[in-house]
Design a protein around this motif. Structure first.
Motif, PDB file in Angstrom:
ATOM      1  N   UNK A 304     -21.654 -50.997  23.124  1.00 29.78           N
ATOM      2  CA  UNK A 304     -20.958 -49.805  23.608  1.00 29.78           C
ATOM      3  C   UNK A 304     -20.766 -49.856  25.121  1.00 29.78           C
ATOM      4  N   UNK A 305     -21.829 -50.196  25.849  1.00 34.09           N
ATOM      5  CA  UNK A 305     -21.748 -50.229  27.306  1.00 34.09           C
ATOM      6  C   UNK A 305     -20.850 -51.325  27.834  1.00 34.09           C
ATOM      7  N   UNK A 306     -20.894 -52.497  27.196  1.00 32.26           N
ATOM      8  CA  UNK A 306     -20.020 -53.592  27.625  1.00 32.26           C
ATOM      9  C   UNK A 306     -18.557 -53.238  27.405  1.00 32.26           C
ATOM     10  N   UNK A 307     -18.278 -52.613  26.258  1.00 35.29           N
ATOM     11  CA  UNK A 307     -16.905 -52.188  25.991  1.00 35.29           C
ATOM     12  C   UNK A 307     -16.409 -51.202  27.024  1.00 35.29           C
ATOM     13  N   UNK A 308     -17.267 -50.244  27.415  1.00 39.62           N
ATOM     14  CA  UNK A 308     -16.865 -49.256  28.427  1.00 39.62           C
ATOM     15  C   UNK A 308     -16.600 -49.922  29.767  1.00 39.62           C
ATOM     16  N   UNK A 309     -17.414 -50.923  30.111  1.00 38.05           N
ATOM     17  CA  UNK A 309     -17.231 -51.620  31.379  1.00 38.05           C
ATOM     18  C   UNK A 309     -15.916 -52.402  31.388  1.00 38.05           C
ATOM     19  N   UNK A 310     -15.623 -53.104  30.292  1.00 43.08           N
ATOM     20  CA  UNK A 310     -14.369 -53.849  30.200  1.00 43.08           C
ATOM     21  C   UNK A 310     -13.184 -52.889  30.235  1.00 43.08           C
ATOM     22  N   UNK A 311     -13.307 -51.750  29.556  1.00 43.79           N
ATOM     23  CA  UNK A 311     -12.237 -50.762  29.554  1.00 43.79           C
ATOM     24  C   UNK A 311     -11.957 -50.199  30.933  1.00 43.79           C
ATOM     25  N   UNK A 312     -13.017 -50.028  31.728  1.00 40.60           N
ATOM     26  CA  UNK A 312     -12.838 -49.500  33.078  1.00 40.60           C
ATOM     27  C   UNK A 312     -12.028 -50.454  33.951  1.00 40.60           C
ATOM     28  N   UNK A 313     -12.161 -51.760  33.706  1.00 39.22           N
ATOM     29  CA  UNK A 313     -11.441 -52.740  34.503  1.00 39.22           C
ATOM     30  C   UNK A 313     -10.034 -53.010  33.978  1.00 39.22           C
ATOM     31  N   UNK A 314      -9.796 -52.768  32.699  1.00 38.84           N
ATOM     32  CA  UNK A 314      -8.501 -53.110  32.097  1.00 38.84           C
ATOM     33  C   UNK A 314      -7.677 -51.896  31.705  1.00 38.84           C
ATOM     34  N   UNK A 315      -8.220 -50.701  31.886  1.00 39.05           N
ATOM     35  CA  UNK A 315      -7.521 -49.496  31.444  1.00 39.05           C
ATOM     36  C   UNK A 315      -6.181 -49.274  32.106  1.00 39.05           C
ATOM     37  N   UNK A 316      -6.055 -49.694  33.349  1.00 38.70           N
ATOM     38  CA  UNK A 316      -4.790 -49.482  34.057  1.00 38.70           C
ATOM     39  C   UNK A 316      -3.651 -50.321  33.479  1.00 38.70           C
ATOM     40  N   UNK A 317      -3.962 -51.297  32.658  1.00 35.02           N
ATOM     41  CA  UNK A 317      -2.935 -52.158  32.081  1.00 35.02           C
ATOM     42  C   UNK A 317      -2.384 -51.617  30.764  1.00 35.02           C
ATOM     43  N   UNK A 318      -2.968 -50.528  30.271  1.00 33.41           N
ATOM     44  CA  UNK A 318      -2.453 -49.946  29.032  1.00 33.41           C
ATOM     45  C   UNK A 318      -1.110 -49.293  29.336  1.00 33.41           C
ATOM     46  N   UNK A 319      -0.035 -49.661  28.639  1.00 31.07           N
ATOM     47  CA  UNK A 319       1.292 -49.134  28.972  1.00 31.07           C
ATOM     48  C   UNK A 319       1.477 -47.695  28.508  1.00 31.07           C
ATOM     49  N   UNK A 320       2.507 -47.049  29.028  1.00 31.45           N
ATOM     50  CA  UNK A 320       2.861 -45.695  28.626  1.00 31.45           C
ATOM     51  C   UNK A 320       2.313 -44.634  29.552  1.00 31.45           C
ATOM     52  N   UNK A 321       2.837 -43.386  29.397  1.00 31.76           N
ATOM     53  CA  UNK A 321       2.308 -42.266  30.174  1.00 31.76           C
ATOM     54  C   UNK A 321       0.827 -42.081  29.857  1.00 31.76           C
ATOM     55  N   UNK A 322       0.056 -41.548  30.785  1.00 29.45           N
ATOM     56  CA  UNK A 322      -1.378 -41.377  30.542  1.00 29.45           C
ATOM     57  C   UNK A 322      -1.693 -40.598  29.274  1.00 29.45           C
ATOM     58  N   UNK A 357     -16.282 -48.200  23.038  1.00 36.54           N
ATOM     59  CA  UNK A 357     -16.604 -48.173  24.462  1.00 36.54           C
ATOM     60  C   UNK A 357     -15.414 -48.548  25.320  1.00 36.54           C
ATOM     61  N   UNK A 358     -14.630 -49.544  24.871  1.00 37.66           N
ATOM     62  CA  UNK A 358     -13.435 -49.938  25.628  1.00 37.66           C
ATOM     63  C   UNK A 358     -12.466 -48.762  25.730  1.00 37.66           C
ATOM     64  N   UNK A 359     -12.257 -48.068  24.636  1.00 38.44           N
ATOM     65  CA  UNK A 359     -11.348 -46.914  24.648  1.00 38.44           C
ATOM     66  C   UNK A 359     -11.831 -45.852  25.630  1.00 38.44           C
ATOM     67  N   UNK A 360     -13.128 -45.584  25.625  1.00 36.59           N
ATOM     68  CA  UNK A 360     -13.676 -44.570  26.534  1.00 36.59           C
ATOM     69  C   UNK A 360     -13.472 -44.977  27.988  1.00 36.59           C
ATOM     70  N   UNK A 361     -13.743 -46.250  28.313  1.00 33.94           N
ATOM     71  CA  UNK A 361     -13.568 -46.709  29.681  1.00 33.94           C
ATOM     72  C   UNK A 361     -12.122 -46.684  30.128  1.00 33.94           C
ATOM     73  N   UNK A 362     -11.211 -47.103  29.241  1.00 30.56           N
ATOM     74  CA  UNK A 362      -9.786 -47.122  29.585  1.00 30.56           C
ATOM     75  C   UNK A 362      -9.248 -45.715  29.806  1.00 30.56           C
ATOM     76  N   UNK A 363      -9.626 -44.791  28.941  1.00 37.77           N
ATOM     77  CA  UNK A 363      -9.169 -43.406  29.073  1.00 37.77           C
ATOM     78  C   UNK A 363      -9.657 -42.795  30.379  1.00 37.77           C
ATOM     79  N   UNK A 364     -10.921 -43.044  30.731  1.00 38.05           N
ATOM     80  CA  UNK A 364     -11.476 -42.476  31.958  1.00 38.05           C
ATOM     81  C   UNK A 364     -10.695 -42.936  33.182  1.00 38.05           C
TER      82      UNK A 364
END
Length: 450
Positions: A304-322, A357-364
């Motif tokens: 869970x924690x690793x996914x959140x960390x990866x999401x925090x670094x890659x979240x800005x690359x998710x396309x579309x409006x927030x 976790x990735x989803x949570x990090x990307x959304x944040x």
């Protein structure tokens, strides 16, 4: 105007080499010491929470395990919400180094007292709850004070680097603590767990005490090096208080002028009721469904924690409006959280928690960036402080509700409830549309939006 440097001109490890500068934590000794103190406190509090949750489920309680673990997690999350006004007042009134040093030292003392009691045997459950509440209370003062004190530790040009360093290592420290918590309990019991936490907190207090802070000025930078700027009563001087600037508007007024932001906060507060329950569900699921031990808890927490960390670094690359990207992420998280309710396989559960976790990090990342653009600069300090309290208010509620439900429903059913509960929030977020009405202009692209 750039602030005076904390330390002497760069030499040795801090000097430029081949045109490159050393990392901030090496060339700024004050920030490096406080940063290391943050790592120790974040790791300690997370280790204690995960370790005690596993101890309650696996060793201490035989009936009503869900309620017992839910009460503990509620106690650990309540101070950050309930004490938000007190914390804000203390951070504004007292020297930041004093707040950081005192909170870390008090937490170390509480953990040391628990370790001594546990070594003596006959440790009451209520005492562990009280220790968890004490550590969470100290951490509730430490974290926001550390964020506020960054301009007193680094030059103006390094503020963004320091903030990013602080946020990223906060996740890493929490991940490390989560890995150690259940494993430590299996091998050394609560006594060993508390002793490790006490050592980390006391070391953090010494590191903070060794750092030199600078007095903040009215423009948000820092003046020349100074020790704690307090008067005889221990409060900051009149000059330091005056540096706080004009009175901020209330959150009600801010959100009244930003309905789009208000609706987003409602969506995420609702979603948090289901996502944060995972911290209660993981120990129950490990013991009842996977029949595992502390190593399994560590694996799931690490996923869970690793996914959140990866999401925090890659979240800005998710396309579309927030809002669209956030809706897709919540939908994917709903599926990921529901998988353990359908497949009782350890690798599958670990993989699904990584995705969640990735989803949570990307959304944040996407929505913090959006708020940075939509909320007026003068309103940001108050907005982000209270935003954390509003979102955090769902943590104790989720812990109690899902913990109590865990005594009547299987952990697999709880996983399905988590997934289903996220669907309405994802749909509501997708229907929010564009922030142009709040911004008073066409919406700006944020983090890859088109």
């Amino acid at each position: 105007m750039t602030a005076a440097p904390v330390d002497a001109p760069e030499t040795g490890a801090g000097a430029k080499t081949d045109g490159r500068r050393a990392p901030l934590v090496l060339r700024n000794r004050a920030f490096g010491a406080v940063w290391l103190g943050q790592v120790l406190t974040q790791a300690a509090v997370r280790m204690f929470q995960v370790g005690v949750s596993w101890w309650i489920v696996a060793y201490a309680v035989h009936d009503a395990r869900g309620l017992a673990s839910g009460l503990f997690m509620a106690a650990c999350t309540l101070p950050a919400v309930a004490l938000a006004p007190v914390v804000a007042g203390a951070v504004a009134r007292f020297a930041h180094r004093s707040v950081l040093r005192t909170s870390a030292a008090l937490a170390g003392g509480a953990a040391a007292a628990l370790a001594v009691w546990a070594y003596g045997g006959g440790l009451p459950l209520a005492t562990v709850y009280a220790a968890g509440l004490a550590l969470a209370t100290c951490q509730a003062f430490f974290d926001p004070c550390l964020t506020t004190s960054v301009p007193e530790l680094v030059d103006d040009a390094d503020i963004e680097t320091a903030t990013g360093f602080e946020l990223s290592t906060q996740s890493l420290a929490g991940l490390g603590g989560a890995l150690l918590g259940a494993l430590t309990v299996d091998r050394a019991g609560v006594a060993g767990l508390a002793a490790g936490c006490a050592a980390a907190y006391l070391a953090a207090a010494l590191l903070v005490a060794s750092a030199r802070f600078r007095t903040a000025t009215a423009d948000g930078t820092a003046a020349a090096d100074a020790t704690d700027a307090t008067d005889a009563t221990g409060s900051t001087t009149d000059t330091a208080r005056a540096a706080a600037g004009p009175q901020r508007r209330t959150l009600r007024r801010i959100l009244g002028e930003l309905p789009y932001v208000r609706r987003i906060l409602v969506c995420f507060t609702t979603a948090n009721l289901f996502t944060t329950a995972v911290f209660v569900v993981i120990p129950l699921y490990t013991r009842s469904v996977l029949q595992g031990g502390g190593g399994t808890v560590a694996l799931l927490e690490a996923s869970l924690g690793t996914g959140a960390l990866v999401g925090a670094f890659t979240g800005t690359r998710v396309p579309g409006r927030p809002t669209v990207a956030g809706a897709y992420c919540l939908g994917l998280m709903a599926l990921a959280l529901a998988v353990p309710g359908l497949i009782a396989d350890r690798p599958a559960v670990a993989g699904s928690l990584f995705v969640a976790g990735w989803c949570a990090g990307a959304v944040s990342v996407r929505f913090v960036a959006l708020f940075q653009r939509l909320v007026p600069t003068a309103d940001k300090p108050g907005f982000f402080a209270v935003m954390q309290a509003v979102l955090g208010a769902s943590l104790p509620v989720a812990s109690l509700v899902f913990g109590t439900a865990g005594d009547f429903l299987s952990p697999q059913t709880l996983c399905l409830v988590q997934g289903i509960g996220l669907v309405p929030a994802a749909c509501a977020l997708a229907l929010l549309g564009s922030p142009a009405v709040d911004a008073g202009r066409p919406a700006e692209p944020v983090g890859g939006a088109r």
